[in-house]
Design a protein around this motif. Structure first.
Motif, PDB file in Angstrom:
ATOM      1  N   SER A   1       5.140  11.770  -4.199  1.00  0.00           N
ATOM      2  CA  SER A   1       5.680  10.499  -4.676  1.00  0.00           C
ATOM      3  C   SER A   1       5.928  10.589  -6.177  1.00  0.00           C
TER       4      SER A   1
ATOM      5  N   LYS B   1       0.275   4.307   0.496  1.00  0.00           N
ATOM      6  CA  LYS B   1       0.013   5.302   1.534  1.00  0.00           C
ATOM      7  C   LYS B   1       0.489   4.858   2.913  1.00  0.00           C
ATOM      8  N   SER B   2       1.071   3.677   2.992  1.00  0.00           N
ATOM      9  CA  SER B   2       1.566   3.194   4.278  1.00  0.00           C
ATOM     10  C   SER B   2       2.793   3.992   4.718  1.00  0.00           C
ATOM     11  N   LYS B   3       2.749   4.519   5.928  1.00  0.00           N
ATOM     12  CA  LYS B   3       3.864   5.297   6.459  1.00  0.00           C
ATOM     13  C   LYS B   3       5.099   4.433   6.673  1.00  0.00           C
TER      14      LYS B   3
ATOM     15  N   CYS C   1       4.689   8.658   1.376  1.00  0.00           N
ATOM     16  CA  CYS C   1       3.325   8.139   1.462  1.00  0.00           C
ATOM     17  C   CYS C   1       2.282   9.146   0.975  1.00  0.00           C
ATOM     18  N   GLN C   2       2.701  10.395   0.695  1.00  0.00           N
ATOM     19  CA  GLN C   2       1.788  11.379   0.115  1.00  0.00           C
ATOM     20  C   GLN C   2       1.889  11.314  -1.408  1.00  0.00           C
ATOM     21  N   PRO C   3       0.779  11.035  -2.098  1.00  0.00           N
ATOM     22  CA  PRO C   3       0.826  10.895  -3.557  1.00  0.00           C
ATOM     23  C   PRO C   3       1.439  12.093  -4.272  1.00  0.00           C
TER      24      PRO C   3
ATOM     25  N   GLU D   1      -5.075   7.297  -8.157  1.00  0.00           N
ATOM     26  CA  GLU D   1      -4.256   8.413  -7.680  1.00  0.00           C
ATOM     27  C   GLU D   1      -3.870   9.343  -8.831  1.00  0.00           C
TER      28      GLU D   1
ATOM     29  N   GLU E   1       8.006   4.758   4.226  1.00  0.00           N
ATOM     30  CA  GLU E   1       8.902   5.909   4.298  1.00  0.00           C
ATOM     31  C   GLU E   1      10.209   5.561   4.996  1.00  0.00           C
TER      32      GLU E   1
ATOM     33  N   TRP F   1       0.833   2.116  -5.763  1.00  0.00           N
ATOM     34  CA  TRP F   1      -0.200   3.093  -6.081  1.00  0.00           C
ATOM     35  C   TRP F   1      -1.173   2.547  -7.122  1.00  0.00           C
TER      36      TRP F   1
ATOM     37  N   GLU G   1       0.836  -1.196   0.000  1.00  0.00           N
ATOM     38  CA  GLU G   1       0.000   0.000   0.000  1.00  0.00           C
ATOM     39  C   GLU G   1       0.872   1.248   0.000  1.00  0.00           C
TER      40      GLU G   1
END
Length: 340
Positions: free
Chosen positions: A229, A57-59, A224-226, A336, A62, A332, A55
């Motif tokens: 990214s 968006k998973s922190k 994790c921020q589109p 998105e 990072e 992603w 995923e």
């Protein structure tokens, strides 16, 4: 016993040489990292990617990039340490106690190898003869040189990661979807504001591609921020370019030079990713057909809708499959890129 000493000598020289060559290839070469560094990078990334549930968006993702740098450094340090330790084990009298002159034990040789590579020079244990003194000096200088090179390399990597985030934010600031990028830059006659930004985008994208060749590890630095990214940003830009090329009427004046520049920059990036990172170009998610209705509502001259859909389905099939793989590799989905 003699056979074991030869084995230690061979293994120690082999490990030390392989690690040294890997450090040199990674830190001084402009054509990518060493084989050992690549294996460590992929293993750490796959671990983080699997644990995060793939995923984007998973922190957790990072931490993949910094963890790769940490594991790479540990691999180099432990490899050099193990190599020198095995070399010292090949001779029972290679290291002696500086006070009692008695031969050092294996644990004491491990300690001696560690402080030699770190150039601490404690002095409670010393090399027993000229051959081992020379080996000690060479490995001490190697440790100093490789530590310095590693720190310089890590600074360059972090600088390249900063450019990656800057590129992503720049592209996303133009619009949240490919259609929105074109609509925002439409002035009733052409896309002058879009082409005004092309030179800067191409420069950053080409530099990012070159950085990938020099520092492949930046590919595993994830945000994790589109909008920060790079994978969704490049796909967003490529789709906007294809819409401009394939969907917008030929009557609209376009800068052919900047269209070619953008095409070249995008192609170079995708070729690099495909050759170095994408082993599977059969993604699970199919690329959606872009909705050009909003562009028509804003007065953008559009070609025949069926013709445009056919172009994106057939002519651009392979390219968009590659874009799908690029997105999936970073966790992603297409939503998105084509946000509602």
């Amino acid at each position: 016993m003699y056979f074991m000493n030869l084995l230690y000598l061979f293994l120690g020289a082999l490990i030390f040489t392989l690690i040294a060559l890997d450090i040199i290839k990674t830190t001084f070469s402009s054509s990518g990292g060493g084989r050992i560094t690549e294996l460590v990078s992929r293993a750490v990334w796959k671990t983080f990617f699997s644990v995060s549930g793939k995923e984007g968006k998973s922190k957790l993702l990072e931490y993949a990039g910094p963890s790769i740098l940490t594991c790479t450094l540990l691999t180099w340090v432990l490899g050099l340490w193990a190599g020198l330790f095995l070399l010292l084990l090949s001779d029972p009298d290679s290291v002696i106690n500086s006070t009692t002159l008695s031969s050092a034990s294996p644990l004491e040789k491990l300690y001696y190898a560690g402080f030699t590579l770190s150039t601490l020079g404690v002095g409670d244990y010393v090399a027993s003869n000229d051959v081992w003194r020379i080996i000690t000096s060479v490995t001490a200088f190697s440790g100093l040189a490789f530590i310095t090179a590693s720190l310089t390399y890590f600074v360059q990597v972090l600088s390249a990661v900063g450019l990656q985030s800057k590129l992503s934010l720049y592209i996303n600031s133009m619009g949240k979807t490919p259609q929105q990028i074109l609509v925002n830059s439409w002035d009733g006659k052409g896309f002058s504001s879009f082409f005004d930004n092309v030179s800067d985008i191409c420069q950053m994208l080409m530099q990012h591609t070159v950085n990938h060749h020099s520092f492949p590890v930046i590919h595993y630095f994830h945000n994790c921020q589109p909008k920060l990214s790079v994978a969704p940003a490049v796909v967003l830009l490529d789709e906007a370019h294809q819409l401009l090329e394939q969907a917008v009427s030929q009557d609209v004046i376009k800068s052919e030079v900047k269209m070619t520049m953008l095409q070249t920059a995008l192609d170079s990036y995708l070729e690099m990713v495909k050759g170095s990172f994408l082993k599977n170009t059969s993604p699970q998610e199919a690329a959606p057909i872009p909705d050009i209705g909003k562009m028509e509502e804003k007065g953008v001259p559009i070609k025949n809708r069926e013709e445009v859909e056919q172009t994106f389905k057939q002519n651009l099939k392979d390219r968009r499959r590659l874009l799908s793989s690029l997105l999936e590799m970073d966790g992603w989905p297409w939503k998105e890129v084509y946000q509602s």
